[in-house]
Design an enzyme around this catalytic site. Structure first.
Site, PDB file in Angstrom:
ATOM      1  N   ARG A  15      -4.530   2.164  10.483  1.00 55.16           N
ATOM      2  CA  ARG A  15      -4.242   2.004  11.911  1.00 55.16           C
ATOM      3  C   ARG A  15      -3.233   0.873  12.006  1.00 55.16           C
ATOM      4  NH1 ARG A  15      -6.263  -1.635  15.666  1.00 55.16           N
ATOM      5  NH2 ARG A  15      -5.527  -1.087  17.760  1.00 55.16           N
ATOM      6  N   GLY A  56       7.488 -14.083  -3.702  1.00 53.65           N
ATOM      7  CA  GLY A  56       6.956 -14.137  -2.345  1.00 53.65           C
ATOM      8  C   GLY A  56       5.685 -13.320  -2.216  1.00 53.65           C
ATOM      9  N   TRP A  57       5.194 -13.216  -0.997  1.00 50.89           N
ATOM     10  CA  TRP A  57       3.934 -12.513  -0.758  1.00 50.89           C
ATOM     11  C   TRP A  57       4.019 -11.055  -1.195  1.00 50.89           C
ATOM     12  CZ3 TRP A  57       2.804 -14.373   4.944  1.00 50.89           C
ATOM     13  CH2 TRP A  57       2.461 -15.716   4.903  1.00 50.89           C
ATOM     14  N   GLN A  86       0.822  -1.202   0.000  1.00 55.71           N
ATOM     15  CA  GLN A  86       0.000   0.000   0.000  1.00 55.71           C
ATOM     16  C   GLN A  86       0.864   1.264   0.000  1.00 55.71           C
ATOM     17  OE1 GLN A  86      -0.463  -2.650   1.919  1.00 55.71           O
ATOM     18  NE2 GLN A  86      -2.556  -3.358   1.570  1.00 55.71           N
ATOM     19  N   GLU A 131      -8.307  -4.754   5.684  1.00 56.44           N
ATOM     20  CA  GLU A 131      -8.128  -5.798   6.683  1.00 56.44           C
ATOM     21  C   GLU A 131      -8.755  -5.300   7.978  1.00 56.44           C
ATOM     22  OE1 GLU A 131      -3.985  -6.565   7.120  1.00 56.44           O
ATOM     23  OE2 GLU A 131      -3.864  -7.846   5.351  1.00 56.44           O
ATOM     24  N   GLU A 179      -7.600   0.260   6.652  1.00 56.99           N
ATOM     25  CA  GLU A 179      -7.343  -0.972   7.390  1.00 56.99           C
ATOM     26  C   GLU A 179      -7.279  -0.779   8.908  1.00 56.99           C
ATOM     27  OE1 GLU A 179      -4.739  -3.829   4.617  1.00 56.99           O
ATOM     28  OE2 GLU A 179      -3.579  -2.174   5.476  1.00 56.99           O
ATOM     29  N   HIS A 180      -7.825  -1.807   9.629  1.00 57.71           N
ATOM     30  CA  HIS A 180      -7.523  -2.111  11.034  1.00 57.71           C
ATOM     31  C   HIS A 180      -8.168  -1.188  12.054  1.00 57.71           C
ATOM     32  CE1 HIS A 180      -3.479  -3.591   9.149  1.00 57.71           C
ATOM     33  NE2 HIS A 180      -4.432  -4.499   8.997  1.00 57.71           N
TER      34      HIS A 180
END
Length: 846
Positions: free
Chosen positions: A688, A438-439, A417, A743, A721-722
């Site tokens: 956050r 990878g991720w 992000q 998320e 997010e969060h």
């Protein structure tokens, strides 16, 4: 009639007695200019609350209005005055949002100060202006009653606007323009050259104008005109802070030419003589124009200047250029929560053999007007070696406005992000995954042309807007496109793609460029139903750097606000900028632009920035980092209750990121609140923190990421997010979102902590029950409840079930079984399935 308690009256009196220490010019012996003067008002509650009672010096009497908004109280000072302070001593019925304005004639008003979110009591406002009339204009009441003031006090000097009026001609030798010229021998500049033998003259038509740029906003007290035989019979002397919006300082009718001096009262950077009726059959002709300015005790804030040590400007011949990139990368590769900030600016030309690796808080931009003006035969690389091949934390970096021919034919841009890739021409392919695949969790592309194929590979989600690609291969969960030539077709039932043919409203991000040797900021125009890149046509306007206050770390918020009041835009240089006052953006079309992820930190619980309900403000390229004392709202666009139509010239928020915690404890009830209508939110990550310093359910508490109260707001590329409660709460009508990534908060301690109204878990994206029309495409929410993996969230999305609500291509995912979703939207959609990390989808709702 409302009864006032003795306690309230005594508190108001005590506050007023303490007032004189608040400002050097308001000593105990000083009598307000307004005291005992004639006062009028838009209305009064009854015969005992007349306007005069707010200027009588008696804190036991008051003015109060009818119980409605848009009420005003005005005082006539009797003559032109220089006003330095206004004090409002509110009764219980106070104004929450209001303006203090000044006027020379009681008809044309200029804002001295816009106040939002007042809590009543005594408001002491430092102001600067000249005029005879001062008024409080109420915008929104704080109570159900009207507006009520014990006292309305105006301080300053009754000098007729003439004390300190300089004898120097502030216009001499300054840049001048005109609506027309008679011939090459009579240019606009000839009226400001100090030579009475040269002149400006226009063509023979009405109306015509002559304008001079004083270089900075000045307080104007006198204008002298020396007419040639072809004079103006009727004309206005006007002033402007930006050369676009004009106020009339003096209207003259029936003039007879010759030499005349006019006392004026106002401020502006630009002064214009606007002729409306000629005195002869010829055009308008002036030998000389002189502008005299007054002193306010403080020098004007100059625009322009150097960009500071962390802006690295290079050209193809710069020695050790590769080393410069390598040195910054070595400092920034893993400095996720460090204080270093860097901006590389590449002058137009061709750069050979360069590999610019970008770490945290590092931006690279070309300085041409078009991407192809700055060509790199080499690479701009983001990889994830610092994090063992995992790119999910490759945040806060950017590339913009250049052409790139990768050495291997494919450039690597493995980001997560807050890493925009804008206005780039890739003469080859683009790999969005880290080395080893990878991720990865990105990302955003806009206004770019990729000649080859884009391979997202391990990228979980991606949004691409108004671009052109040679091809696009695979993807994981949520790949969304709008206005992208070459984009894959929608296949959300079986794959990751959501594709819209165009973007309904878009406007590209402002950017710095070189016009010859002069820095300017290009401000692109709005596009509707856009498809493909905006360049090389480049519709828009250019603003010279000298119309920007170049903000360096250490500049005070008071100076920043003074620069805005002067009509300057803001350019934040790379660094961390602490604020002890809220930055107030009140002028339409103001540009606030950051370089190198410039970071604003509000101290002591203030809000970082407020934007008034005006047209066309551009916010771009900066990070707001919450401080350890709770702020109510870090960024607010528009005042509560805003309702003006801005569809022709919307405010835009682009690459503006918000962080709560991570670099240390951070607290904010709301991160971003949008009250204005028609705002375009184009790429934001509101976060956050789930890792770093100062992270905990209450340590970096923040209830909401984005709250949208305005109507007709569009979000393109929304990452939030969060948050402890709703990540997005949308209560405005006719809102639209194209791509959303979310998320839920990892650290929810248990289901009880997130249960409300009988529902377990706050929706990631909540549309208020009162909304009747809303539409969104390509939305994903993931849960990773690491503190309590047993939490089963009711749904990812919650919306009213009505025909005007249309939600397309929604998904929810349990990340490795750490929590689950029972449904996708409301009570629709299958639950997530254990630990398999397979999305549960709804392609259309209702």
């Amino acid at each position: 009639m409302r009864l006032r308690s003795l306690g309230v009256a005594l508190a108001a009196t005590a506050a007023l007695i303490a007032l004189p220490t608040a400002h050097p010019s308001a000593t105990a012996a000083e009598t307000p200019l307004s005291q005992g003067k004639t006062a009028t008002a838009s209305s009064q509650e009854n015969g005992g609350t007349a306007a005069a009672q707010a200027v009588d010096g008696d804190t036991g009497t008051r003015w109060s209005s009818a119980a409605s908004d848009d009420q005003w109280l005005r005082v006539d000072l009797g003559s032109t005055a220089t006003v330095t302070q206004v004090v409002l001593n509110w009764e219980t019925a106070y104004g929450k949002d209001y303006k203090v304005q000044i006027s020379a004639d009681g008809t044309t008003w200029t804002d001295l100060k816009s106040v939002t979110g007042s809590d009543g009591g005594v408001d002491t406002l430092d102001v600067s202006g000249q005029g005879r009339y001062v008024r409080m204009l109420g915008v929104h009441r704080a109570t159900s009653w009207g507006y009520s003031l014990w006292e309305f006090q105006v301080f300053g000097s009754t000098d007729g606007g003439r004390t300190g009026c300089g004898t120097a001609n502030a216009a001499q030798g300054r840049p001048a323009t005109a609506s027309s010229i008679e011939n090459a021998d009579t240019p606009a500049s000839a009226a400001f050259d100090g030579n009475t033998a040269t002149r400006w003259s226009s063509r023979a038509a009405d109306p015509q104008w002559l304008q001079v740029d004083l270089g900075a906003v000045r307080h104007l007290c006198e204008v002298d005109l020396n007419w040639e035989a072809a004079y103006a019979k009727d004309f206005q002397i006007q002033a402007s802070s930006d050369g676009q919006s004009w106020s009339t300082l003096k209207s003259i009718t029936g003039a007879s030419g010759g030499t005349a001096s006019y006392d004026v009262s106002g401020s502006g950077r630009y002064v214009r003589i606007n002729g409306t009726a000629r005195g002869t059959g010829y055009g308008y002709s002036l030998w000389e124009v002189a502008v005299h300015t007054g002193s306010t005790g403080e020098p004007p804030i100059e625009g322009g200047g150097d960009l500071g040590p962390n802006v690295i400007v290079v050209d193809p011949s710069t020695p050790d250029l590769q080393q410069k990139f390598d040195d910054v990368f070595a400092r920034q590769e893993s400095a996720q929560f460090g204080t270093g900030r860097y901006q590389f600016l590449l002058k137009p030309g061709t750069y050979n053999g360069i590999n610019a690796q970008l770490g945290f808080y590092t931006s690279i931009s070309g300085l041409g007007l078009n991407p192809d003006d700055t060509r790199i035969n080499g690479d701009i690389t983001v990889d994830a070696g610092w994090f063992n091949g995992n790119a999910t934390q490759n945040f806060w970096r950017s590339a913009e406005n250049l052409a790139l021919k990768p050495v291997s034919g494919t450039d690597r841009w493995a980001v997560a992000q807050a890493a925009p890739f804008r206005r780039i021409h890739v003469q080859g392919g683009l790999d969005l995954a880290p080395n080893g695949y990878g991720w990865a969790s990105g990302g955003y592309i806009a206004d770019s042309k990729i000649d080859g194929t884009v391979g997202p590979y391990s990228q979980q989600q991606w949004y691409t807007r108004d671009s052109s690609v040679g091809g696009w291969t695979n993807g994981v969960w949520n790949m969304t496109f709008s206005g992208v030539q070459g984009a894959p077709a929608t296949d959300f039932d079986t794959g990751p793609y959501t594709t819209l043919d165009n973007t309904p409203v878009s406007r590209e991000k402002p950017f710095l460029y070189l016009d010859g040797s002069t820095y300017k900021v290009f401000v692109p125009a709005k596009r509707t139903n856009a498809r493909g890149v905006s360049w090389p046509a480049n519709a828009g306007t250019s603003i010279p750097l000298d119309r920007f206050y170049v903000v360096k770390p250490g500049a005070t918020a008071a100076t920043i606000n003074a620069a805005l009041d002067q009509g300057l835009n803001l350019l934040f240089t790379p660094g961390v900028h602490h604020l002890d006052q809220t930055i107030d953006v009140t002028r339409a079309d103001t540009v606030v632009l950051g370089l190198g992820l410039a970071t604003l930190v509000p101290d002591n619980g203030i809000d970082a920035m407020h934007v008034a309900d005006v047209d066309g403000v551009r916010l771009a390229g900066f990070l707001i980092d919450a401080g350890p004392v709770n702020s109510d709202t870090l960024l607010r666009i528009g005042t509560p209750g805003s309702s003006a139509d801005h569809s022709a010239d919307p405010t835009t928020m682009q690459d503006v990121f918000v962080r709560i915690g991570g670099a240390g404890p951070g607290l904010a009830t709301n991160s971003v609140v949008v009250n204005s209508d028609d705002v375009v939110i184009d790429h934001t990550w509101i976060w956050r923190a789930d890792h770093g310093d100062g992270v905990g359910w209450d340590t970096n508490r923040a209830d909401h990421g984005l709250r949208v109260n305005g109507d007709d707001v569009l979000a393109t590329g929304l990452f939030v997010e969060h948050f402890n409660k709703y990540d997005v709460y949308w209560s405005g009508e006719r809102g639209r979102t194209i791509f959303f990534q979310n998320e839920k908060a990892y650290d929810a301690p248990n289901a009880a902590a997130v249960t409300h109204d009988g529902i377990v878990g706050y929706a990631a994206y909540k549309v208020a029950d009162t909304v009747t029309t809303h539409e969104a495409w390509g939305l994903g929410s993931y849960c990773n409840y690491t503190a309590d993996p047993s939490i089963v969230q009711a749904h990812g999305f919650q919306v009213p079930e009505t025909s005007g609500i249309k939600m397309h291509d929604l998904l929810v995912i349990s990340l490795g079984g750490k929590g689950q979703y029972a449904h996708v939207v409301n009570n629709t959609g299958a639950p997530t399935s254990g630990t398999s990390t397979v999305p549960s989808k709804v392609t259309s709702f209702p």
